[in-house]
Design a protein around this motif. Structure first.
Motif, PDB file in Angstrom:
ATOM      1  N   GLY A  84      32.663  56.844  -6.218  1.00 46.37           N
ATOM      2  CA  GLY A  84      33.068  56.720  -4.921  1.00 46.37           C
ATOM      3  C   GLY A  84      34.457  56.783  -4.850  1.00 46.37           C
ATOM      4  N   ARG A  85      35.353  57.026  -6.000  1.00 49.17           N
ATOM      5  CA  ARG A  85      36.754  57.172  -5.772  1.00 49.17           C
ATOM      6  C   ARG A  85      37.229  57.936  -7.069  1.00 49.17           C
ATOM      7  NH1 ARG A  85      39.547  53.391  -9.292  1.00 49.17           N
ATOM      8  NH2 ARG A  85      37.762  51.911 -10.272  1.00 49.17           N
ATOM      9  N   ASN A  86      38.449  58.686  -7.066  1.00 48.43           N
ATOM     10  CA  ASN A  86      38.918  59.073  -8.170  1.00 48.43           C
ATOM     11  C   ASN A  86      39.468  58.143  -9.091  1.00 48.43           C
ATOM     12  OD1 ASN A  86      39.998  60.925  -9.896  1.00 48.43           O
ATOM     13  ND2 ASN A  86      41.744  61.797  -8.596  1.00 48.43           N
ATOM     14  N   ALA A  87      38.598  57.631  -9.873  1.00 48.42           N
ATOM     15  CA  ALA A  87      38.932  56.549 -10.803  1.00 48.42           C
ATOM     16  C   ALA A  87      39.354  56.856 -12.118  1.00 48.42           C
ATOM     17  CB  ALA A  87      37.348  55.788 -10.889  1.00 48.42           C
ATOM     18  N   GLY A  88      39.575  57.952 -12.530  1.00 47.89           N
ATOM     19  CA  GLY A  88      40.114  58.314 -13.726  1.00 47.89           C
ATOM     20  C   GLY A  88      38.929  58.696 -14.725  1.00 47.89           C
ATOM     21  N   TYR A  89      39.419  59.166 -15.868  1.00 50.03           N
ATOM     22  CA  TYR A  89      38.446  59.816 -17.089  1.00 50.03           C
ATOM     23  C   TYR A  89      37.717  58.267 -17.665  1.00 50.03           C
ATOM     24  CZ  TYR A  89      36.784  62.488 -20.709  1.00 50.03           C
ATOM     25  OH  TYR A  89      35.668  62.978 -21.612  1.00 50.03           O
ATOM     26  N   ALA A  90      38.638  57.690 -18.065  1.00 54.48           N
ATOM     27  CA  ALA A  90      38.173  56.429 -18.749  1.00 54.48           C
ATOM     28  C   ALA A  90      36.923  55.574 -17.643  1.00 54.48           C
ATOM     29  CB  ALA A  90      39.184  55.592 -19.421  1.00 54.48           C
ATOM     30  N   ALA A  91      37.368  55.414 -16.487  1.00 54.82           N
ATOM     31  CA  ALA A  91      36.470  54.698 -15.648  1.00 54.82           C
ATOM     32  C   ALA A  91      35.131  55.580 -15.632  1.00 54.82           C
ATOM     33  CB  ALA A  91      37.135  54.538 -14.333  1.00 54.82           C
ATOM     34  N   GLY A  92      35.316  56.832 -15.449  1.00 55.96           N
ATOM     35  CA  GLY A  92      34.021  57.591 -15.416  1.00 55.96           C
ATOM     36  C   GLY A  92      33.281  57.543 -16.729  1.00 55.96           C
ATOM     37  N   VAL A  93      33.863  57.324 -18.058  1.00 53.61           N
ATOM     38  CA  VAL A  93      32.960  57.327 -18.986  1.00 53.61           C
ATOM     39  C   VAL A  93      32.434  55.582 -19.127  1.00 53.61           C
ATOM     40  CG1 VAL A  93      33.476  56.751 -21.531  1.00 53.61           C
ATOM     41  CG2 VAL A  93      34.413  58.973 -20.451  1.00 53.61           C
ATOM     42  N   ASN A  94      33.026  55.096 -18.716  1.00 53.06           N
ATOM     43  CA  ASN A  94      32.501  53.553 -18.704  1.00 53.06           C
ATOM     44  C   ASN A  94      31.398  53.391 -17.611  1.00 53.06           C
ATOM     45  OD1 ASN A  94      34.323  52.722 -20.552  1.00 53.06           O
ATOM     46  ND2 ASN A  94      35.742  51.901 -19.079  1.00 53.06           N
ATOM     47  N   ALA A  95      31.400  54.008 -16.533  1.00 54.63           N
ATOM     48  CA  ALA A  95      30.245  54.043 -15.699  1.00 54.63           C
ATOM     49  C   ALA A  95      29.204  54.683 -16.135  1.00 54.63           C
ATOM     50  CB  ALA A  95      31.043  54.811 -14.252  1.00 54.63           C
ATOM     51  N   ALA A  96      29.418  55.953 -16.975  1.00 56.90           N
ATOM     52  CA  ALA A  96      28.229  56.554 -17.272  1.00 56.90           C
ATOM     53  C   ALA A  96      27.581  55.916 -18.378  1.00 56.90           C
ATOM     54  CB  ALA A  96      28.716  57.959 -18.047  1.00 56.90           C
ATOM     55  N   LEU A  97      28.485  55.272 -19.502  1.00 59.63           N
ATOM     56  CA  LEU A  97      27.730  54.548 -20.428  1.00 59.63           C
ATOM     57  C   LEU A  97      27.139  53.069 -19.956  1.00 59.63           C
ATOM     58  CD1 LEU A  97      30.826  54.539 -22.943  1.00 59.63           C
ATOM     59  CD2 LEU A  97      28.645  55.724 -23.221  1.00 59.63           C
ATOM     60  N   ALA A  98      27.527  52.450 -19.060  1.00 61.01           N
ATOM     61  CA  ALA A  98      26.908  51.356 -18.117  1.00 61.01           C
ATOM     62  C   ALA A  98      25.395  51.837 -17.774  1.00 61.01           C
ATOM     63  CB  ALA A  98      27.756  50.694 -17.110  1.00 61.01           C
ATOM     64  N   ALA A  99      25.425  52.985 -17.237  1.00 65.23           N
ATOM     65  CA  ALA A  99      24.072  53.491 -16.754  1.00 65.23           C
ATOM     66  C   ALA A  99      23.155  53.698 -18.012  1.00 65.23           C
ATOM     67  CB  ALA A  99      24.198  54.898 -16.027  1.00 65.23           C
ATOM     68  N   ALA A 100      23.654  54.380 -19.130  1.00 65.50           N
ATOM     69  CA  ALA A 100      22.906  54.653 -20.056  1.00 65.50           C
ATOM     70  C   ALA A 100      22.548  53.276 -20.932  1.00 65.50           C
ATOM     71  CB  ALA A 100      23.533  55.602 -21.158  1.00 65.50           C
ATOM     72  N   ALA A 101      23.422  52.279 -20.894  1.00 70.17           N
ATOM     73  CA  ALA A 101      22.895  51.023 -21.334  1.00 70.17           C
ATOM     74  C   ALA A 101      21.760  50.225 -20.733  1.00 70.17           C
ATOM     75  CB  ALA A 101      24.187  49.826 -21.224  1.00 70.17           C
ATOM     76  N   ALA A 102      21.608  50.583 -19.549  1.00 67.68           N
ATOM     77  CA  ALA A 102      20.390  50.067 -18.921  1.00 67.68           C
ATOM     78  C   ALA A 102      19.094  50.750 -19.398  1.00 67.68           C
ATOM     79  CB  ALA A 102      20.395  50.497 -17.455  1.00 67.68           C
ATOM     80  N   TRP A 103      19.222  51.873 -19.977  1.00 69.01           N
ATOM     81  CA  TRP A 103      17.814  52.394 -20.700  1.00 69.01           C
ATOM     82  C   TRP A 103      17.109  51.361 -21.757  1.00 69.01           C
ATOM     83  CZ3 TRP A 103      20.470  57.527 -22.756  1.00 69.01           C
ATOM     84  CH2 TRP A 103      20.758  58.406 -21.753  1.00 69.01           C
ATOM     85  N   ASP A 104      15.840  51.444 -21.731  1.00 72.55           N
ATOM     86  CA  ASP A 104      15.337  50.838 -22.711  1.00 72.55           C
ATOM     87  C   ASP A 104      15.770  50.594 -24.044  1.00 72.55           C
ATOM     88  OD1 ASP A 104      13.377  49.120 -23.711  1.00 72.55           O
ATOM     89  OD2 ASP A 104      11.503  50.424 -23.974  1.00 72.55           O
ATOM     90  N   GLY A 105      16.364  49.795 -24.555  1.00 79.70           N
ATOM     91  CA  GLY A 105      16.974  49.834 -25.946  1.00 79.70           C
ATOM     92  C   GLY A 105      18.387  50.453 -25.991  1.00 79.70           C
ATOM     93  N   GLY A 106      18.769  51.169 -24.785  1.00 82.31           N
ATOM     94  CA  GLY A 106      20.160  51.671 -24.685  1.00 82.31           C
ATOM     95  C   GLY A 106      20.083  52.938 -25.540  1.00 82.31           C
ATOM     96  N   PRO A 107      21.189  53.727 -25.468  1.00 80.38           N
ATOM     97  CA  PRO A 107      21.315  54.965 -26.167  1.00 80.38           C
ATOM     98  C   PRO A 107      21.443  54.625 -27.725  1.00 80.38           C
ATOM     99  CG  PRO A 107      23.412  54.528 -25.180  1.00 80.38           C
ATOM    100  CD  PRO A 107      22.362  53.526 -24.787  1.00 80.38           C
ATOM    101  N   ARG A 108      21.229  55.599 -28.594  1.00 76.25           N
ATOM    102  CA  ARG A 108      21.388  55.348 -29.948  1.00 76.25           C
ATOM    103  C   ARG A 108      23.008  55.898 -30.442  1.00 76.25           C
ATOM    104  NH1 ARG A 108      20.850  59.687 -33.828  1.00 76.25           N
ATOM    105  NH2 ARG A 108      20.238  61.511 -33.004  1.00 76.25           N
ATOM    106  N   ALA A 109      23.350  56.703 -29.650  1.00 75.65           N
ATOM    107  CA  ALA A 109      24.873  57.394 -29.728  1.00 75.65           C
ATOM    108  C   ALA A 109      25.158  57.851 -28.515  1.00 75.65           C
ATOM    109  CB  ALA A 109      24.963  58.080 -31.003  1.00 75.65           C
ATOM    110  N   ALA A 110      26.531  58.136 -28.434  1.00 79.97           N
ATOM    111  CA  ALA A 110      26.730  58.751 -27.184  1.00 79.97           C
ATOM    112  C   ALA A 110      27.564  59.947 -27.214  1.00 79.97           C
ATOM    113  CB  ALA A 110      27.852  57.933 -26.276  1.00 79.97           C
ATOM    114  N   LEU A 111      27.526  61.070 -26.757  1.00 80.75           N
ATOM    115  CA  LEU A 111      28.308  62.290 -26.600  1.00 80.75           C
ATOM    116  C   LEU A 111      29.305  62.590 -25.455  1.00 80.75           C
ATOM    117  CD1 LEU A 111      28.454  64.534 -29.160  1.00 80.75           C
ATOM    118  CD2 LEU A 111      27.000  66.042 -27.453  1.00 80.75           C
ATOM    119  N   VAL A 112      30.512  62.272 -25.669  1.00 80.36           N
ATOM    120  CA  VAL A 112      31.388  62.114 -24.708  1.00 80.36           C
ATOM    121  C   VAL A 112      31.897  63.643 -24.498  1.00 80.36           C
ATOM    122  CG1 VAL A 112      33.275  61.163 -23.582  1.00 80.36           C
ATOM    123  CG2 VAL A 112      31.630  59.749 -24.822  1.00 80.36           C
ATOM    124  N   CYS A 113      31.780  64.407 -23.347  1.00 76.76           N
ATOM    125  CA  CYS A 113      32.128  65.670 -23.236  1.00 76.76           C
ATOM    126  C   CYS A 113      32.877  65.890 -22.082  1.00 76.76           C
ATOM    127  CB  CYS A 113      30.816  66.503 -23.060  1.00 76.76           C
ATOM    128  SG  CYS A 113      29.422  66.345 -24.006  1.00 76.76           S
TER     129      CYS A 113
END
Length: 329
Positions: A84-113
């Motif tokens: 919803g805003r130009n939040a910056g790169y780290a904020a975007g990474v955190n938002a995406a990781l938070a969404a992935a954390a909601a998966w059943d068991g969460g991700p086994r790893a992250a590939l940040v690209c």
């Protein structure tokens, strides 16, 4: 290559994880007006991620060029998080990781690209297989990075040493590429041998990096106060302090189109200021003053040669207000 800093005596090594993770890998990308580079990024993913179970999570920082609609059309199965805003790169990474954390068991790893990367076939599998490898001193690999190439095929020197006053001074006097051959005098690692083997570095440029689940859990969120630039430096150094090393996997490769920080006075100034801000987080006032002076000398010497981006950085470094101000769009 510089040696690792010993862990503080009162901070134990992270306990080993519960074994192999069975969840998918979270492919994390942050977009901001990325419609021009997104299609080729998406097209390269199937071969780049070959042999892995993965899901794409994209955090969009209020793009105005139709990036979200393009993503929905080209990758309908991807998870789109709109900040919803130009939040910056780290904020975007955190938002995406938070969404992935909601998966059943969460991700086994992250590939940040970065969306301007193009993975070569099998790149991700090589990076993921290299995670959690044991190292001397009880450390483990927590972050892996590939060889990065420019679009013309030239190798990008992506490995870095921890910022130090002597290294900032060496870059100012000798130039970072020439000084990069000597560990004491530059952050930049330019030794060709370092890119032909599995090399442990203090940090690496964050265009493409795999991060283990244990490393993610130990380190927590990326530092959003930098907005852009130095956030990957801070994360890698924090991971290192917690016992997780950053390692190059030379069999893995990707193309990085690169940004415009070199040409943009505004972005180069932000990059330069954030280098000093990060150093100040980890050192005292006297050392920070010396580091700032060395960085200022480097930018002043470039400005004298007519580089406009360095002129802008000198103006910002010469005063105190810019360093005290929070980075912003």
């Amino acid at each position: 290559m510089s040696s690792h800093r010993p862990l503080p005596a009162d901070r134990p090594l992270p306990a080993p994880g519960p074994g192999p993770r069975t969840g998918p890998v979270a492919v994390v990308a942050v977009t901001w007006n990325s419609a021009g580079v997104l299609p080729a990024f998406l097209a390269a993913l199937p071969e780049g991620m070959a042999g892995t179970d993965w899901r794409l999570v994209v955090a969009d920082n209020a793009s105005a060029d139709g990036t979200p609609d393009l993503l929905r059309r080209l990758a309908p199965d991807a998870t789109l998080v709109q900040t919803g805003r130009n939040a910056g790169y780290a904020a975007g990474v955190n938002a995406a990781l938070a969404a992935a954390a909601a998966w059943d068991g969460g991700p086994r790893a992250a590939l940040v690209c970065n969306p301007d990367t193009r993975m070569r076939p099998g790149c991700a599998r090589l990076l993921l297989d290299a995670l959690d490898a044991p190292l001397s001193g009880g450390r483990r690999v927590g972050i892996t990075v590939p060889l990065l190439h420019d679009p013309d095929g030239a190798l990008h020197h992506s490995l870095r040493r921890e910022p130090q006053v002597t290294r900032a001074l060496g870059e100012a006097v000798i130039g970072n590429r020439r000084a990069g051959r000597f560990p004491r005098w530059s952050e930049l690692v330019t030794d060709p041998a370092a890119y032909r083997r599995a090399t442990v570095a203090d940090w690496a440029t964050g265009a493409l990096m795999a991060v283990s689940r244990d490393c993610l859990d130990a380190c927590g969120p990326w530092d959003e106060t930098f907005f852009l630039y130095s956030e990957e430096t801070e994360f890698c150094l924090r991971a290192r302090d917690l016992g997780f090393a950053t390692r190059l996997e030379p069999a893995a490769a990707a193309v990085h189109l690169g940004g415009d920080s070199q040409a943009s006075p505004r972005l180069w100034t932000l990059l330069t200021l954030n280098r000093v801000r990060l150093y100040a987080r980890r050192h005292g006032a006297a050392a920070t003053a010396a580091f700032r002076a060395a960085v200022l000398l480097r930018e002043a010497s470039r400005a004298a040669l007519g580089r406009e981006a360095s002129r802008a950085a000198v103006r910002a470094l010469a005063g105190r207000a810019a360093l005290r101000a929070a980075p912003r769009p």
